[in-house]
Structure formats: structure tokens, C-alpha cells
Write a protein that holds these residues in place. Sequence first.
Motif, PDB file in Angstrom:
ATOM      1  N   THR A   1       0.860  -1.187   0.000  1.00  0.00           N
ATOM      2  CA  THR A   1       0.000   0.000   0.000  1.00  0.00           C
ATOM      3  C   THR A   1       0.894   1.233   0.000  1.00  0.00           C
ATOM      4  O   THR A   1       1.874   1.296   0.738  1.00  0.00           O
ATOM      5  CB  THR A   1      -0.902   0.030   1.252  1.00  0.00           C
ATOM      6  N   GLN A   2       0.556   2.195  -0.856  1.00  0.00           N
ATOM      7  CA  GLN A   2       1.289   3.457  -0.907  1.00  0.00           C
ATOM      8  C   GLN A   2       0.306   4.620  -0.726  1.00  0.00           C
ATOM      9  O   GLN A   2      -0.299   5.106  -1.685  1.00  0.00           O
ATOM     10  CB  GLN A   2       2.041   3.611  -2.229  1.00  0.00           C
ATOM     11  N   PRO A   3       0.093   5.083   0.524  1.00  0.00           N
ATOM     12  CA  PRO A   3      -0.795   6.232   0.751  1.00  0.00           C
ATOM     13  C   PRO A   3      -0.281   7.471   0.032  1.00  0.00           C
ATOM     14  O   PRO A   3       0.929   7.721  -0.020  1.00  0.00           O
ATOM     15  CB  PRO A   3      -0.747   6.415   2.276  1.00  0.00           C
ATOM     16  N   GLY A   4      -1.195   8.224  -0.540  1.00  0.00           N
ATOM     17  CA  GLY A   4      -0.845   9.479  -1.193  1.00  0.00           C
ATOM     18  C   GLY A   4      -0.420   9.348  -2.641  1.00  0.00           C
ATOM     19  O   GLY A   4      -0.273  10.354  -3.336  1.00  0.00           O
ATOM     20  N   LEU A   5      -0.226   8.113  -3.136  1.00  0.00           N
ATOM     21  CA  LEU A   5       0.279   7.926  -4.501  1.00  0.00           C
ATOM     22  C   LEU A   5      -0.851   7.675  -5.489  1.00  0.00           C
ATOM     23  O   LEU A   5      -1.638   6.751  -5.312  1.00  0.00           O
ATOM     24  CB  LEU A   5       1.255   6.748  -4.548  1.00  0.00           C
ATOM     25  N   ARG A   6      -0.891   8.503  -6.535  1.00  0.00           N
ATOM     26  CA  ARG A   6      -1.778   8.250  -7.672  1.00  0.00           C
ATOM     27  C   ARG A   6      -0.920   7.660  -8.778  1.00  0.00           C
ATOM     28  O   ARG A   6      -0.231   8.370  -9.511  1.00  0.00           O
ATOM     29  CB  ARG A   6      -2.451   9.538  -8.151  1.00  0.00           C
ATOM     30  N   ALA A   7      -0.935   6.333  -8.878  1.00  0.00           N
ATOM     31  CA  ALA A   7      -0.129   5.654  -9.886  1.00  0.00           C
ATOM     32  C   ALA A   7      -0.766   5.824 -11.258  1.00  0.00           C
ATOM     33  O   ALA A   7      -1.989   5.798 -11.402  1.00  0.00           O
ATOM     34  CB  ALA A   7       0.011   4.176  -9.555  1.00  0.00           C
ATOM     35  N   VAL A   8       0.082   5.994 -12.295  1.00  0.00           N
ATOM     36  CA  VAL A   8      -0.419   6.163 -13.659  1.00  0.00           C
ATOM     37  C   VAL A   8       0.224   5.178 -14.633  1.00  0.00           C
ATOM     38  O   VAL A   8      -0.220   5.063 -15.771  1.00  0.00           O
ATOM     39  CB  VAL A   8      -0.187   7.601 -14.173  1.00  0.00           C
ATOM     40  N   HIS A   9       1.272   4.458 -14.182  1.00  0.00           N
ATOM     41  CA  HIS A   9       2.013   3.601 -15.107  1.00  0.00           C
ATOM     42  C   HIS A   9       2.547   2.381 -14.378  1.00  0.00           C
ATOM     43  O   HIS A   9       3.031   2.483 -13.246  1.00  0.00           O
ATOM     44  CB  HIS A   9       3.180   4.394 -15.708  1.00  0.00           C
ATOM     45  N   THR A  10       2.443   1.219 -15.020  1.00  0.00           N
ATOM     46  CA  THR A  10       3.131   0.028 -14.543  1.00  0.00           C
ATOM     47  C   THR A  10       3.932  -0.552 -15.701  1.00  0.00           C
ATOM     48  O   THR A  10       3.482  -0.516 -16.849  1.00  0.00           O
ATOM     49  CB  THR A  10       2.149  -1.042 -14.037  1.00  0.00           C
ATOM     50  N   GLY A  11       5.114  -1.079 -15.377  1.00  0.00           N
ATOM     51  CA  GLY A  11       5.945  -1.670 -16.413  1.00  0.00           C
ATOM     52  C   GLY A  11       7.404  -1.615 -16.040  1.00  0.00           C
ATOM     53  O   GLY A  11       7.815  -0.817 -15.171  1.00  0.00           O
ATOM     54  N   THR A  12       8.211  -2.447 -16.681  1.00  0.00           N
ATOM     55  CA  THR A  12       9.646  -2.579 -16.402  1.00  0.00           C
ATOM     56  C   THR A  12       9.918  -2.700 -14.905  1.00  0.00           C
ATOM     57  O   THR A  12      10.881  -2.133 -14.389  1.00  0.00           O
ATOM     58  CB  THR A  12      10.462  -1.403 -16.999  1.00  0.00           C
ATOM     59  N   GLY A  13       9.035  -3.429 -14.208  1.00  0.00           N
ATOM     60  CA  GLY A  13       9.233  -3.688 -12.788  1.00  0.00           C
ATOM     61  C   GLY A  13       8.916  -2.525 -11.877  1.00  0.00           C
ATOM     62  O   GLY A  13       9.246  -2.558 -10.683  1.00  0.00           O
ATOM     63  N   MET A  14       8.254  -1.493 -12.402  1.00  0.00           N
ATOM     64  CA  MET A  14       7.987  -0.288 -11.619  1.00  0.00           C
ATOM     65  C   MET A  14       6.517   0.090 -11.655  1.00  0.00           C
ATOM     66  O   MET A  14       5.799  -0.205 -12.618  1.00  0.00           O
ATOM     67  CB  MET A  14       8.795   0.887 -12.172  1.00  0.00           C
TER      68      MET A  14
ATOM     69  N   PRO B   1       6.873  13.383  -8.170  1.00  0.00           N
ATOM     70  CA  PRO B   1       6.973  12.163  -8.982  1.00  0.00           C
ATOM     71  C   PRO B   1       7.661  11.058  -8.170  1.00  0.00           C
ATOM     72  O   PRO B   1       8.685  11.296  -7.522  1.00  0.00           O
ATOM     73  CB  PRO B   1       7.840  12.602 -10.171  1.00  0.00           C
ATOM     74  N   LEU B   2       7.086   9.860  -8.209  1.00  0.00           N
ATOM     75  CA  LEU B   2       7.579   8.769  -7.365  1.00  0.00           C
ATOM     76  C   LEU B   2       7.554   7.458  -8.134  1.00  0.00           C
ATOM     77  O   LEU B   2       6.589   7.158  -8.842  1.00  0.00           O
ATOM     78  CB  LEU B   2       6.706   8.650  -6.117  1.00  0.00           C
ATOM     79  N   GLY B   3       8.613   6.670  -7.972  1.00  0.00           N
ATOM     80  CA  GLY B   3       8.663   5.339  -8.551  1.00  0.00           C
ATOM     81  C   GLY B   3       8.882   4.305  -7.465  1.00  0.00           C
ATOM     82  O   GLY B   3       9.774   4.457  -6.621  1.00  0.00           O
ATOM     83  N   VAL B   4       8.058   3.244  -7.458  1.00  0.00           N
ATOM     84  CA  VAL B   4       8.192   2.182  -6.464  1.00  0.00           C
ATOM     85  C   VAL B   4       8.345   0.841  -7.164  1.00  0.00           C
ATOM     86  O   VAL B   4       7.906   0.657  -8.308  1.00  0.00           O
ATOM     87  CB  VAL B   4       6.986   2.137  -5.493  1.00  0.00           C
ATOM     88  N   ASP B   5       8.989  -0.095  -6.471  1.00  0.00           N
ATOM     89  CA  ASP B   5       9.143  -1.441  -6.992  1.00  0.00           C
ATOM     90  C   ASP B   5       7.775  -2.084  -7.138  1.00  0.00           C
ATOM     91  O   ASP B   5       6.963  -2.074  -6.209  1.00  0.00           O
ATOM     92  CB  ASP B   5      10.014  -2.266  -6.050  1.00  0.00           C
ATOM     93  N   LEU B   6       7.493  -2.638  -8.306  1.00  0.00           N
ATOM     94  CA  LEU B   6       6.162  -3.160  -8.589  1.00  0.00           C
ATOM     95  C   LEU B   6       5.806  -4.327  -7.674  1.00  0.00           C
ATOM     96  O   LEU B   6       4.649  -4.465  -7.251  1.00  0.00           O
ATOM     97  CB  LEU B   6       6.085  -3.588 -10.051  1.00  0.00           C
ATOM     98  N   ALA B   7       6.765  -5.164  -7.341  1.00  0.00           N
ATOM     99  CA  ALA B   7       6.475  -6.360  -6.548  1.00  0.00           C
ATOM    100  C   ALA B   7       6.348  -6.063  -5.061  1.00  0.00           C
ATOM    101  O   ALA B   7       5.553  -6.697  -4.360  1.00  0.00           O
ATOM    102  CB  ALA B   7       7.554  -7.408  -6.775  1.00  0.00           C
TER     103      ALA B   7
END
Length: 388
Positions: A196-209, A223-229
Motif C-alpha cells: 500500500t502506498q498512501p498518497g500515490l496516484r499511480a499512472v504507469h506500470t511496467g519494467t518492474g515499476m 513524482p515517485l517510482g516504487v518497486d512493482l512487486a
Amino acid sequence: MAASSSSAAKRLTAYDPPQWFDARGRVLLPEAATRGRTNLAGQIRGGGEDLPVLLHETRAFVASPTGVQVVDLADGRALGEESARGEALRADSDGFVLPPVMAGSEVLVPFLLTTPASGTHTAGAMVELVAVSTAPPYKAAWRTNIKLPEWAFQSSNKVKVAAVGAEGGTAVVTVTGDDEAVSYGIDTASHALRWTQPGLRAVHTGTGMAVGLLHAEPLTYIPLGVDLATGTEKWRGEKIYAARMDAVGPGTVRVAGPQVGEGGDQLLDVTTGKARATMPPGLRSASCTYDRAATLVCTPGFAVVAVDAATGKQLWALKDGDAGRTPPKVTAVWHGRIYGRAVGGPVVLDARTGSDMPTKPEVAPLLVTEYAGLVLDDNRLYSYPAGG
């Protein structure tokens, strides 16, 4: 290339990309596809990309606040239907349902639902994520529920949910409302909540991110990038006032705002958060759509501008009066083609050169695949077979 399975596949032929669309074979899609979405001029608010429809091969998956219907694009037959197991959170949510997304051989459809009060527990909100099989009989392969923060229930009239994407066994779902957001990573095998990532509006998944904008303070985002897994933070950018972020291709997001680089408009590498390219000047406030091949098509004012999605270089621009031409109203872009309406009727342009294609498309579709184009007519959405 003719498709090889199902009654729809025998009747629809693939053209990648289509040059025209056959009105003789049009079929009506469910009312949920356009309910609550047309303005007084009979146009779709936000355009085709926000329609609650996913086109997959010769079928359409049409979502509503409490269900999803599977429709044969060849003849309009209902092939299957699944319903949410609960009551919709928003009373007026028809016009705010976003399109489902693919996850392997399944279609992911998120539903915003209420959790009724029980005993000492007050009412609340949750997401039910339903994975619908892309094979007959198009039933739910699995479901999982995610309890939402209290703010989602309190501001329920403004809350939206989006299935962002899935890769490597993790699906990402984002819930937004007012200045709040939260993103979740769900294991598509065990169906358990991974992170769970509070505050994050994700717009993209791919290349493990998973990449998006993190709410920092009123109208200010990071702008924030988190590990997809795992959801572990991999990188974060600087605070940006009035930032916008959109997915614009494999491994790339576009970030725009007054504090973004020199031009206020950049393409970022999702794995590092570093700028890959700066967009051409004058496009910061313009909407740009990725054609799922190599080109961004932007519509600043009454112009049309094409940008290379890898380098950010402008390919061409068409403004009113240029060489005796008038820019079309763009309705869809797909695989190197721009579809729209011009003074002489529907047109197709080459996305890389801006030149008119010789074949008249007959209609201006809002969504396109190799098998069909979806066209709005009298506030209802129809599927037209593709032609080459």
C-alpha cells in the motif's frame, strides 16, 4: 489477416492499422458505455481513452459501477457478464468508471463499493477487484477486496478507482478523491494485497515499476517510482506545483508543470525518474495521446502536433491555414494513424508525417483496434468493423 477462433473471429478481419470502417456491419454496445458521459453537444467528455471499455481481439469488455459485460464485436451478442458483490459507493458514478485493463489472459475490473455498518463497525468503502477470463464463458477467475481509508467514504461523491496495469504477477489499483490518493499492489496469483502506498496516484506500470504522483501538500506533488512487486520506493523527484503525469509509452511517463525542467514538460524514464527528453515548447497544457507504437499526438488549441515518443522531438505540426489545410478534430490515435473529423468529413492522417491517407474512413472512431472502431452516434456507442 483473418482471425481463427470464435464466431466473431470468423466474421471480423484484422487490419493493423485500419484505414476505414464499415457502417454496414455496425453493432450497438451496451448503454453503460456512454451513460453519464455525453455533454450537451452530444460529445464524450474526456474523449475515447476514458470510456469504460476495453477492446480485446473481437470482444468488448464494458464496465459499469457494479458490473462488466462482454460483447461480441461482430454481431453485438452478449457473451458473458459479471457483477460486483456489493452496492456502488457513488450514486452518480456512471460517468466516472474507467476502462478495465489486461493482465495476461484476464481482464481486471475494479469496483468502488460500500461496506455496510455492522455491530460497532461504521460503514466504509472498499475496492472489489474482479479478474474476468478472456475465454468463454467469460466468468470471474478470482476476486479480492481491499478496505479503503476513511477519506474515501467521507468524500465518496468525488472518488474514482482505476486499474492501472499489471506485470510480473502484480496488479496496481489507484483510488483518488479531492486531494487524496492511495495505490495498492495485488498479487495476481494469491490475490493477496502485497503493498500500500498512501498518497500515490499511480499512472504507469511496467519494467518492474509502478510510477505516479505522490501528494505532498495542497496542489503540490512529487513524482515517485516504487518497486512493482514490493512497493519499495526506488526514486522520487522534486516537488511540483500543479503537476500532471501521464503514461506515454513503455517505460516512459510525461510530467508537466511550471517547475519541471526548463520547458515545464518532460518525458521521464520510469526506472530512474530521470528526464529522457524535453517536450517541444507550447505543449505543457496540451493533451497528448500515445498511439501505442512510436508517436505522441498532441492537440494544443486548434492545432495538431506529433512528437516522437522516444526522443521528444517534434515530427510535424498542423495549424489552421498551414499550406491551405485545416487541422482535424482528433478523435483517436492508434498504431501510426490519427483519426478525426475535418471540414470535409472524417479523415485519417499518418501519425509520423501528418499527411492525409488516401482512403476515406467513413466515420471518426473514439477507440480503435485492428478489428474495429467505436463510433458515437446519437449518444450511443457502436462498433464498426475495420477495413484496410
